[in-house]
Design a protein around this motif. Sequence first.
Motif, PDB file in Angstrom:
ATOM      1  N   TYR A 163       0.907  -1.289  -0.037  1.00 53.50           N
ATOM      2  CA  TYR A 163      -0.020  -0.006   0.193  1.00 53.50           C
ATOM      3  C   TYR A 163       0.901   1.134  -0.057  1.00 53.50           C
ATOM      4  CZ  TYR A 163      -3.158   3.584   1.940  1.00 53.50           C
ATOM      5  OH  TYR A 163      -3.867   4.978   1.860  1.00 53.50           O
ATOM      6  N   HIS A 164       1.905   1.323   0.921  1.00 50.39           N
ATOM      7  CA  HIS A 164       2.764   2.411   0.931  1.00 50.39           C
ATOM      8  C   HIS A 164       3.727   2.397  -0.178  1.00 50.39           C
ATOM      9  CE1 HIS A 164       1.593   3.725   4.873  1.00 50.39           C
ATOM     10  NE2 HIS A 164       1.298   2.459   5.113  1.00 50.39           N
ATOM     11  N   TYR A 165       4.163   1.477  -0.861  1.00 43.04           N
ATOM     12  CA  TYR A 165       4.817   1.470  -2.315  1.00 43.04           C
ATOM     13  C   TYR A 165       4.246   2.112  -3.191  1.00 43.04           C
ATOM     14  CZ  TYR A 165       8.726  -1.638  -0.394  1.00 43.04           C
ATOM     15  OH  TYR A 165       9.743  -2.058   0.379  1.00 43.04           O
ATOM     16  N   LEU A 166       2.803   1.758  -3.317  1.00 42.66           N
ATOM     17  CA  LEU A 166       2.032   2.200  -4.256  1.00 42.66           C
ATOM     18  C   LEU A 166       1.720   3.679  -4.081  1.00 42.66           C
ATOM     19  CD1 LEU A 166      -0.838  -0.466  -4.548  1.00 42.66           C
ATOM     20  CD2 LEU A 166       0.863   0.316  -6.305  1.00 42.66           C
ATOM     21  N   ASN A 167       1.365   4.217  -2.951  1.00 40.69           N
ATOM     22  CA  ASN A 167       1.417   5.679  -2.555  1.00 40.69           C
ATOM     23  C   ASN A 167       2.717   6.181  -2.909  1.00 40.69           C
ATOM     24  OD1 ASN A 167       0.281   7.834  -1.292  1.00 40.69           O
ATOM     25  ND2 ASN A 167       1.606   7.592   0.387  1.00 40.69           N
ATOM     26  N   HIS A 168       3.856   5.704  -2.642  1.00 42.83           N
ATOM     27  CA  HIS A 168       5.120   6.406  -2.974  1.00 42.83           C
ATOM     28  C   HIS A 168       5.480   6.397  -4.418  1.00 42.83           C
ATOM     29  CE1 HIS A 168       6.088   6.435   1.120  1.00 42.83           C
ATOM     30  NE2 HIS A 168       7.262   7.134   0.947  1.00 42.83           N
ATOM     31  N   TYR A 169       4.816   5.583  -5.450  1.00 39.52           N
ATOM     32  CA  TYR A 169       4.563   5.699  -6.737  1.00 39.52           C
ATOM     33  C   TYR A 169       4.007   6.647  -7.250  1.00 39.52           C
ATOM     34  CZ  TYR A 169       4.060   4.314 -11.474  1.00 39.52           C
ATOM     35  OH  TYR A 169       3.866   4.009 -12.920  1.00 39.52           O
ATOM     36  N   VAL A 170       2.732   6.885  -6.434  1.00 38.54           N
ATOM     37  CA  VAL A 170       1.825   7.890  -6.947  1.00 38.54           C
ATOM     38  C   VAL A 170       2.311   9.119  -6.807  1.00 38.54           C
ATOM     39  CG1 VAL A 170      -0.257   8.818  -6.353  1.00 38.54           C
ATOM     40  CG2 VAL A 170      -0.318   6.418  -6.643  1.00 38.54           C
ATOM     41  N   LEU A 171       3.034   9.584  -5.729  1.00 37.02           N
ATOM     42  CA  LEU A 171       3.446  10.648  -5.312  1.00 37.02           C
ATOM     43  C   LEU A 171       4.848  11.169  -5.888  1.00 37.02           C
ATOM     44  CD1 LEU A 171       2.941  10.552  -1.294  1.00 37.02           C
ATOM     45  CD2 LEU A 171       1.807  12.098  -2.904  1.00 37.02           C
ATOM     46  N   PHE A 172       5.706  10.074  -5.994  1.00 39.65           N
ATOM     47  CA  PHE A 172       6.896  10.434  -6.382  1.00 39.65           C
ATOM     48  C   PHE A 172       7.482   9.788  -7.616  1.00 39.65           C
ATOM     49  CE2 PHE A 172       7.211  10.348  -1.701  1.00 39.65           C
ATOM     50  CZ  PHE A 172       6.911  11.679  -1.420  1.00 39.65           C
ATOM     51  N   GLY A 173       6.811   8.847  -8.315  1.00 39.06           N
ATOM     52  CA  GLY A 173       7.020   8.267  -9.738  1.00 39.06           C
ATOM     53  C   GLY A 173       7.986   7.028  -9.736  1.00 39.06           C
ATOM     54  N   SER A 174       8.468   6.684 -10.879  1.00 37.55           N
ATOM     55  CA  SER A 174       8.876   5.500 -11.177  1.00 37.55           C
ATOM     56  C   SER A 174      10.041   4.880 -10.285  1.00 37.55           C
ATOM     57  CB  SER A 174       9.597   5.653 -12.848  1.00 37.55           C
ATOM     58  OG  SER A 174      10.653   6.420 -12.549  1.00 37.55           O
ATOM     59  N   GLY A 175      10.786   5.611  -9.600  1.00 39.17           N
ATOM     60  CA  GLY A 175      11.635   5.103  -8.415  1.00 39.17           C
ATOM     61  C   GLY A 175      11.269   4.138  -7.614  1.00 39.17           C
ATOM     62  N   TYR A 176       9.835   3.969  -7.612  1.00 39.62           N
ATOM     63  CA  TYR A 176       9.100   3.097  -6.476  1.00 39.62           C
ATOM     64  C   TYR A 176       8.421   1.986  -7.281  1.00 39.62           C
ATOM     65  CZ  TYR A 176      10.316   6.048  -2.796  1.00 39.62           C
ATOM     66  OH  TYR A 176      11.029   6.716  -1.776  1.00 39.62           O
ATOM     67  N   TYR A 177       8.411   2.053  -8.758  1.00 42.67           N
ATOM     68  CA  TYR A 177       7.769   1.056  -9.403  1.00 42.67           C
ATOM     69  C   TYR A 177       8.221  -0.396  -9.047  1.00 42.67           C
ATOM     70  CZ  TYR A 177       5.437  -1.100 -13.521  1.00 42.67           C
ATOM     71  OH  TYR A 177       4.571  -1.939 -14.226  1.00 42.67           O
ATOM     72  N   SER A 178       9.473  -0.534  -9.035  1.00 41.07           N
ATOM     73  CA  SER A 178      10.223  -2.138  -8.784  1.00 41.07           C
ATOM     74  C   SER A 178       9.493  -2.759  -7.673  1.00 41.07           C
ATOM     75  CB  SER A 178      11.565  -2.063  -9.095  1.00 41.07           C
ATOM     76  OG  SER A 178      12.038  -1.266  -7.941  1.00 41.07           O
ATOM     77  N   GLN A 179       9.475  -1.627  -6.534  1.00 46.00           N
ATOM     78  CA  GLN A 179       8.817  -2.286  -5.315  1.00 46.00           C
ATOM     79  C   GLN A 179       7.594  -2.754  -5.443  1.00 46.00           C
ATOM     80  OE1 GLN A 179      10.779   0.407  -5.484  1.00 46.00           O
ATOM     81  NE2 GLN A 179      12.106   0.730  -3.761  1.00 46.00           N
ATOM     82  N   CYS A 180       6.547  -1.801  -6.236  1.00 51.17           N
ATOM     83  CA  CYS A 180       5.157  -2.287  -6.373  1.00 51.17           C
ATOM     84  C   CYS A 180       5.119  -3.788  -7.131  1.00 51.17           C
ATOM     85  CB  CYS A 180       4.690  -1.269  -7.073  1.00 51.17           C
ATOM     86  SG  CYS A 180       4.599   0.452  -6.153  1.00 51.17           S
ATOM     87  N   LEU A 181       5.968  -3.649  -8.145  1.00 49.49           N
ATOM     88  CA  LEU A 181       5.774  -4.810  -8.904  1.00 49.49           C
ATOM     89  C   LEU A 181       6.362  -6.142  -8.340  1.00 49.49           C
ATOM     90  CD1 LEU A 181       5.175  -6.027 -11.990  1.00 49.49           C
ATOM     91  CD2 LEU A 181       7.481  -5.410 -12.541  1.00 49.49           C
ATOM     92  N   SER A 182       7.351  -6.033  -7.537  1.00 50.54           N
ATOM     93  CA  SER A 182       7.898  -7.129  -6.691  1.00 50.54           C
ATOM     94  C   SER A 182       7.219  -7.665  -5.699  1.00 50.54           C
ATOM     95  CB  SER A 182       9.362  -6.982  -6.315  1.00 50.54           C
ATOM     96  OG  SER A 182       9.293  -5.909  -5.360  1.00 50.54           O
ATOM     97  N   SER A 183       6.439  -6.685  -5.098  1.00 48.65           N
ATOM     98  CA  SER A 183       5.702  -7.106  -3.837  1.00 48.65           C
ATOM     99  C   SER A 183       4.336  -7.671  -4.495  1.00 48.65           C
ATOM    100  CB  SER A 183       5.148  -6.015  -3.102  1.00 48.65           C
ATOM    101  OG  SER A 183       6.154  -5.266  -2.546  1.00 48.65           O
ATOM    102  N   LEU A 184       3.762  -7.034  -5.553  1.00 49.98           N
ATOM    103  CA  LEU A 184       2.665  -7.736  -5.994  1.00 49.98           C
ATOM    104  C   LEU A 184       2.755  -9.108  -6.855  1.00 49.98           C
ATOM    105  CD1 LEU A 184       1.244  -4.650  -7.884  1.00 49.98           C
ATOM    106  CD2 LEU A 184      -0.195  -6.191  -6.289  1.00 49.98           C
ATOM    107  N   THR A 185       3.855  -9.479  -7.360  1.00 49.65           N
ATOM    108  CA  THR A 185       4.419 -10.726  -7.796  1.00 49.65           C
ATOM    109  C   THR A 185       4.690 -11.606  -6.699  1.00 49.65           C
ATOM    110  OG1 THR A 185       5.498  -9.396  -9.798  1.00 49.65           O
ATOM    111  CG2 THR A 185       6.170 -11.945  -9.198  1.00 49.65           C
ATOM    112  N   GLU A 186       5.191 -11.323  -5.742  1.00 48.03           N
ATOM    113  CA  GLU A 186       5.525 -12.076  -4.614  1.00 48.03           C
ATOM    114  C   GLU A 186       3.963 -12.645  -4.001  1.00 48.03           C
ATOM    115  OE1 GLU A 186       7.366 -12.221   0.209  1.00 48.03           O
ATOM    116  OE2 GLU A 186       7.872 -10.426  -1.534  1.00 48.03           O
ATOM    117  N   LEU A 187       3.189 -11.609  -3.972  1.00 43.77           N
ATOM    118  CA  LEU A 187       1.927 -11.969  -3.101  1.00 43.77           C
ATOM    119  C   LEU A 187       1.168 -12.778  -4.118  1.00 43.77           C
ATOM    120  CD1 LEU A 187       1.242  -8.473  -1.828  1.00 43.77           C
ATOM    121  CD2 LEU A 187       1.535 -10.751  -0.273  1.00 43.77           C
TER     122      LEU A 187
END
Length: 314
Positions: free
Chosen positions: A285-309
Amino acid sequence: MRTTSSAQTKDPVSGWIEDNFNQGKVVNQRAMGSSGWSSAYCYETDQGAKYFVKLARGRDAGMFKGEALGLQAMYATQTLRIPNAYHCGELSSVPGGRGLGGSGSFIIMEYLNFGGTFKQEELGRQLAEMHMAKPHFEEAREGRFGFPVDNTIGGTPQPNPWTASGGTAAWVAFFKEHRLQHMLQLAGDARLTALGNTLCANLEQLFDGVEVTPSVLHGDLWSGNVSAVDGQPAIYDPAVYFGHAEAEFGMSWCAGFSDSFYRAYHSVLPKAKGFEARKTLYKLYHYLNHYVLFGSGYYSQCLSSLTELTRTMR
Protein backbone atom coordinates in the motif's frame (compact mmCIF):
# COMPACT_ATOMS: atom_id res chain seq x y z
CA MET A 1 14.68 32.30 13.22
CA ARG A 2 12.84 35.59 13.52
CA THR A 3 10.66 36.26 16.55
CA THR A 4 7.62 38.49 16.21
CA SER A 5 5.99 40.22 19.14
CA SER A 6 2.20 39.78 19.35
CA ALA A 7 2.05 43.23 20.88
CA GLN A 8 3.10 44.55 17.47
CA THR A 9 1.03 42.21 15.31
CA LYS A 10 -2.11 40.75 16.89
CA ASP A 11 -3.38 37.67 15.07
CA PRO A 12 -6.51 35.51 15.51
CA VAL A 13 -4.63 32.38 16.57
CA SER A 14 -3.16 34.33 19.48
CA GLY A 15 -6.67 35.51 20.27
CA TRP A 16 -8.03 31.96 20.33
CA ILE A 17 -5.22 30.83 22.66
CA GLU A 18 -5.77 33.77 25.02
CA ASP A 19 -9.56 33.26 25.03
CA ASN A 20 -9.42 29.52 25.70
CA PHE A 21 -6.42 29.01 28.01
CA ASN A 22 -5.79 30.80 31.27
CA GLN A 23 -2.10 31.25 30.44
CA GLY A 24 -1.74 34.99 29.86
CA LYS A 25 -1.06 36.92 26.67
CA VAL A 26 0.77 35.58 23.63
CA VAL A 27 4.03 37.50 23.36
CA ASN A 28 6.03 35.53 20.77
CA GLN A 29 5.39 33.54 17.60
CA ARG A 30 8.55 31.74 16.56
CA ALA A 31 8.82 30.14 13.11
CA MET A 32 9.72 26.44 13.28
CA GLY A 33 9.82 25.41 9.64
CA SER A 34 7.42 24.53 6.85
CA SER A 35 6.22 21.72 4.63
CA GLY A 36 4.89 21.83 1.11
CA TRP A 37 1.54 23.11 2.29
CA SER A 38 1.82 24.49 5.86
CA SER A 39 4.05 26.55 8.14
CA ALA A 40 4.79 25.73 11.78
CA TYR A 41 5.19 28.08 14.73
CA CYS A 42 5.70 28.06 18.48
CA TYR A 43 3.31 30.48 20.21
CA GLU A 44 4.47 31.48 23.71
CA THR A 45 2.62 33.41 26.41
CA ASP A 46 3.93 35.79 29.04
CA GLN A 47 3.37 33.01 31.61
CA GLY A 48 5.71 30.66 29.76
CA ALA A 49 3.06 28.42 28.15
CA LYS A 50 3.90 27.14 24.65
CA TYR A 51 1.64 25.91 21.86
CA PHE A 52 2.53 24.32 18.54
CA VAL A 53 0.61 25.90 15.65
CA LYS A 54 0.39 25.06 11.96
CA LEU A 55 -0.98 27.52 9.41
CA ALA A 56 -2.03 26.58 5.88
CA ARG A 57 -2.84 29.57 3.72
CA GLY A 58 -5.29 29.01 0.92
CA ARG A 59 -6.46 25.63 2.26
CA ASP A 60 -9.57 24.68 4.15
CA ALA A 61 -9.42 22.92 7.51
CA GLY A 62 -10.11 19.43 6.11
CA MET A 63 -6.54 18.15 6.43
CA PHE A 64 -6.12 19.69 9.87
CA LYS A 65 -9.42 18.16 11.03
CA GLY A 66 -8.15 14.72 10.06
CA GLU A 67 -4.87 15.38 11.87
CA ALA A 68 -6.61 16.70 14.98
CA LEU A 69 -9.03 13.78 15.28
CA GLY A 70 -6.18 11.34 14.68
CA LEU A 71 -3.96 12.87 17.36
CA GLN A 72 -6.86 12.90 19.80
CA ALA A 73 -7.67 9.24 19.09
CA MET A 74 -4.06 8.20 19.77
CA TYR A 75 -3.69 10.56 22.74
CA ALA A 76 -6.76 9.01 24.37
CA THR A 77 -4.96 5.66 24.66
CA GLN A 78 -2.47 7.19 27.15
CA THR A 79 0.38 5.03 25.86
CA LEU A 80 2.99 6.69 23.62
CA ARG A 81 3.68 10.40 23.93
CA ILE A 82 1.31 12.09 21.49
CA PRO A 83 0.87 15.85 21.05
CA ASN A 84 -2.74 16.52 21.95
CA ALA A 85 -4.72 18.60 19.45
CA TYR A 86 -6.71 21.44 21.01
CA HIS A 87 -8.44 23.14 18.09
CA CYS A 88 -8.51 23.51 14.33
CA GLY A 89 -10.51 25.76 12.09
CA GLU A 90 -10.72 28.20 9.23
CA LEU A 91 -8.85 31.48 9.54
CA SER A 92 -11.85 33.22 7.99
CA SER A 93 -14.04 31.96 10.87
CA VAL A 94 -11.93 33.87 13.42
CA PRO A 95 -12.15 37.67 13.65
CA GLY A 96 -9.13 39.09 11.88
CA GLY A 97 -8.25 35.75 10.33
CA ARG A 98 -7.71 37.11 6.87
CA GLY A 99 -5.12 39.43 8.34
CA LEU A 100 -2.76 36.44 8.38
CA GLY A 101 -2.48 36.57 4.62
CA GLY A 102 -5.83 35.60 3.13
CA SER A 103 -8.02 32.56 3.55
CA GLY A 104 -6.65 29.42 5.12
CA SER A 105 -6.76 27.21 8.17
CA PHE A 106 -4.90 26.46 11.38
CA ILE A 107 -4.42 23.84 14.08
CA ILE A 108 -3.32 24.41 17.68
CA MET A 109 -1.77 21.54 19.58
CA GLU A 110 0.32 20.68 22.58
CA TYR A 111 3.94 21.78 22.36
CA LEU A 112 6.36 18.93 23.03
CA ASN A 113 10.12 19.37 23.35
CA PHE A 114 11.30 16.72 20.90
CA GLY A 115 14.89 15.51 21.11
CA GLY A 116 17.25 12.96 22.56
CA THR A 117 16.86 9.21 22.36
CA PHE A 118 14.43 6.48 23.40
CA LYS A 119 14.62 2.71 23.76
CA GLN A 120 13.35 0.71 20.80
CA GLU A 121 11.78 -1.84 23.13
CA GLU A 122 9.75 0.93 24.77
CA LEU A 123 8.46 2.03 21.38
CA GLY A 124 7.50 -1.55 20.54
CA ARG A 125 5.77 -2.23 23.84
CA GLN A 126 3.88 1.05 23.93
CA LEU A 127 2.84 0.80 20.28
CA ALA A 128 1.34 -2.64 20.97
CA GLU A 129 -0.46 -1.19 24.00
CA MET A 130 -1.83 1.61 21.81
CA HIS A 131 -3.09 -0.97 19.30
CA MET A 132 -4.81 -2.92 22.08
CA ALA A 133 -6.39 0.13 23.75
CA LYS A 134 -10.14 0.67 23.80
CA PRO A 135 -11.05 2.70 20.69
CA HIS A 136 -11.82 6.40 21.07
CA PHE A 137 -14.84 6.33 18.72
CA GLU A 138 -18.07 4.40 19.18
CA GLU A 139 -18.02 2.93 15.67
CA ALA A 140 -14.65 1.29 16.32
CA ARG A 141 -15.80 0.09 19.75
CA GLU A 142 -18.59 -1.68 17.84
CA GLY A 143 -15.90 -3.49 15.83
CA ARG A 144 -16.10 -1.43 12.64
CA PHE A 145 -13.16 -0.22 10.56
CA GLY A 146 -12.58 3.29 9.20
CA PHE A 147 -12.50 6.79 10.69
CA PRO A 148 -14.89 9.73 11.18
CA VAL A 149 -13.26 11.66 8.30
CA ASP A 150 -11.18 10.99 5.23
CA ASN A 151 -7.58 12.15 5.54
CA THR A 152 -4.35 11.95 3.58
CA ILE A 153 -1.33 9.65 3.41
CA GLY A 154 1.39 12.09 2.50
CA GLY A 155 -0.40 14.23 -0.06
CA THR A 156 -2.61 11.39 -1.31
CA PRO A 157 -6.31 11.25 -0.35
CA GLN A 158 -7.06 8.35 2.01
CA PRO A 159 -10.76 7.35 2.16
CA ASN A 160 -11.95 6.04 5.53
CA PRO A 161 -15.68 5.22 5.37
CA TRP A 162 -16.86 3.16 8.34
CA THR A 163 -17.61 -0.45 7.48
CA ALA A 164 -21.17 -1.62 8.08
CA SER A 165 -19.98 -4.44 10.34
CA GLY A 166 -16.90 -5.85 12.02
CA GLY A 167 -14.83 -8.99 11.66
CA THR A 168 -12.09 -10.18 9.36
CA ALA A 169 -14.26 -10.23 6.23
CA ALA A 170 -15.21 -6.58 6.77
CA TRP A 171 -11.55 -5.63 7.17
CA VAL A 172 -10.52 -7.50 4.02
CA ALA A 173 -13.28 -5.74 2.05
CA PHE A 174 -12.21 -2.35 3.47
CA PHE A 175 -8.54 -2.85 2.67
CA LYS A 176 -9.33 -4.20 -0.77
CA GLU A 177 -11.55 -1.28 -1.83
CA HIS A 178 -10.27 1.72 0.10
CA ARG A 179 -6.57 0.95 0.16
CA LEU A 180 -5.41 -1.35 -2.67
CA GLN A 181 -7.97 -0.62 -5.41
CA HIS A 182 -8.03 3.07 -4.52
CA MET A 183 -4.25 3.33 -4.83
CA LEU A 184 -4.07 1.17 -7.97
CA GLN A 185 -6.58 3.47 -9.63
CA LEU A 186 -4.46 6.49 -8.73
CA ALA A 187 -1.32 4.72 -10.00
CA GLY A 188 -2.96 4.11 -13.37
CA ASP A 189 -0.56 1.39 -14.53
CA ALA A 190 -2.03 -1.54 -16.48
CA ARG A 191 0.49 -4.16 -15.31
CA LEU A 192 0.17 -3.23 -11.65
CA THR A 193 -3.62 -3.14 -11.96
CA ALA A 194 -3.77 -6.62 -13.51
CA LEU A 195 -1.66 -8.12 -10.72
CA GLY A 196 -3.62 -6.11 -8.18
CA ASN A 197 -6.92 -7.50 -9.46
CA THR A 198 -5.59 -11.05 -9.01
CA LEU A 199 -4.46 -10.21 -5.50
CA CYS A 200 -7.77 -8.60 -4.57
CA ALA A 201 -9.76 -11.55 -5.92
CA ASN A 202 -7.90 -13.86 -3.54
CA LEU A 203 -7.08 -11.53 -0.65
CA GLU A 204 -9.02 -13.56 1.90
CA GLN A 205 -6.35 -16.29 1.67
CA LEU A 206 -3.86 -14.08 3.51
CA PHE A 207 -6.22 -13.86 6.49
CA ASP A 208 -7.12 -17.52 6.89
CA GLY A 209 -7.57 -18.23 10.60
CA VAL A 210 -6.86 -14.62 11.63
CA GLU A 211 -9.30 -12.62 13.75
CA VAL A 212 -9.01 -8.92 12.92
CA THR A 213 -10.37 -6.27 15.30
CA PRO A 214 -10.03 -2.47 15.01
CA SER A 215 -6.88 -0.86 16.40
CA VAL A 216 -6.09 2.84 16.27
CA LEU A 217 -3.26 3.14 13.74
CA HIS A 218 -0.83 6.00 13.32
CA GLY A 219 -1.00 5.04 9.66
CA ASP A 220 2.29 6.57 8.46
CA LEU A 221 4.80 5.31 11.00
CA TRP A 222 8.31 5.87 9.67
CA SER A 223 11.46 7.29 11.26
CA GLY A 224 10.57 10.88 10.34
CA ASN A 225 7.41 10.70 12.47
CA VAL A 226 9.07 9.20 15.56
CA SER A 227 11.10 11.08 18.16
CA ALA A 228 11.73 11.27 21.90
CA VAL A 229 10.28 13.46 24.64
CA ASP A 230 12.04 13.25 28.00
CA GLY A 231 13.51 9.89 27.00
CA GLN A 232 10.12 8.43 26.02
CA PRO A 233 9.09 7.52 22.45
CA ALA A 234 6.71 9.95 20.78
CA ILE A 235 4.89 9.82 17.43
CA TYR A 236 3.22 12.56 15.41
CA ASP A 237 2.14 13.65 11.88
CA PRO A 238 -0.29 10.73 11.53
CA ALA A 239 -2.69 9.38 8.92
CA VAL A 240 -4.94 7.73 11.51
CA TYR A 241 -7.72 5.22 11.00
CA PHE A 242 -8.99 2.10 12.78
CA GLY A 243 -7.74 -1.07 11.12
CA HIS A 244 -5.71 -4.25 11.51
CA ALA A 245 -2.82 -3.66 13.92
CA GLU A 246 -0.37 -5.31 11.51
CA ALA A 247 -1.07 -2.59 8.93
CA GLU A 248 1.03 -0.29 11.11
CA PHE A 249 4.15 -1.99 9.73
CA GLY A 250 3.48 -0.90 6.15
CA MET A 251 6.17 1.78 6.45
CA SER A 252 8.63 -0.51 8.26
CA TRP A 253 10.97 -0.38 5.24
CA CYS A 254 11.98 3.15 6.30
CA ALA A 255 11.17 3.09 10.01
CA GLY A 256 14.36 1.57 11.43
CA PHE A 257 12.57 -0.82 13.79
CA SER A 258 15.11 -3.03 15.57
CA ASP A 259 14.85 -6.67 16.65
CA SER A 260 14.27 -5.46 20.22
CA PHE A 261 11.33 -3.38 18.96
CA TYR A 262 9.63 -6.42 17.41
CA ARG A 263 10.36 -8.65 20.40
CA ALA A 264 8.78 -6.11 22.74
CA TYR A 265 5.81 -5.53 20.44
CA HIS A 266 5.04 -9.23 20.05
CA SER A 267 5.49 -9.89 23.77
CA VAL A 268 2.34 -7.77 24.19
CA LEU A 269 0.54 -8.58 20.94
CA PRO A 270 1.68 -12.03 19.77
CA LYS A 271 2.53 -12.60 16.11
CA ALA A 272 -0.26 -14.32 14.19
CA LYS A 273 0.23 -17.00 11.53
CA GLY A 274 0.95 -15.44 8.14
CA PHE A 275 2.35 -12.22 9.61
CA GLU A 276 5.23 -11.91 7.13
CA ALA A 277 3.03 -12.29 4.04
CA ARG A 278 0.59 -9.69 5.36
CA LYS A 279 3.53 -7.41 6.15
CA THR A 280 4.38 -7.53 2.44
CA LEU A 281 0.74 -6.70 1.67
CA TYR A 282 0.72 -3.69 3.97
CA LYS A 283 4.06 -2.46 2.64
CA LEU A 284 2.58 -2.68 -0.86
CA TYR A 285 0.00 0.00 0.00
CA HIS A 286 2.76 2.44 0.93
CA TYR A 287 4.95 1.49 -2.05
CA LEU A 288 1.97 2.26 -4.30
CA ASN A 289 1.46 5.57 -2.53
CA HIS A 290 5.12 6.49 -3.03
CA TYR A 291 4.80 5.56 -6.71
CA VAL A 292 1.76 7.86 -6.96
CA LEU A 293 3.59 10.68 -5.15
CA PHE A 294 7.14 10.36 -6.44
CA GLY A 295 7.04 8.34 -9.64
CA SER A 296 8.95 5.49 -11.24
CA GLY A 297 11.62 5.11 -8.55
CA TYR A 298 9.12 3.02 -6.58
CA TYR A 299 7.73 0.98 -9.47
CA SER A 300 10.02 -2.02 -8.91
CA GLN A 301 8.97 -2.34 -5.25
CA CYS A 302 5.30 -2.28 -6.27
CA LEU A 303 5.85 -4.87 -8.98
CA SER A 304 7.96 -7.22 -6.87
CA SER A 305 5.53 -7.07 -3.93
CA LEU A 306 2.54 -7.80 -6.15
CA THR A 307 4.40 -10.62 -7.90
CA GLU A 308 5.43 -12.18 -4.58
CA LEU A 309 1.91 -11.98 -3.16
CA THR A 310 0.08 -13.29 -6.26
CA ARG A 311 2.53 -16.16 -6.65
CA THR A 312 1.21 -17.66 -3.42
CA MET A 313 -2.43 -17.49 -4.50
CA ARG A 314 -4.16 -20.78 -5.15
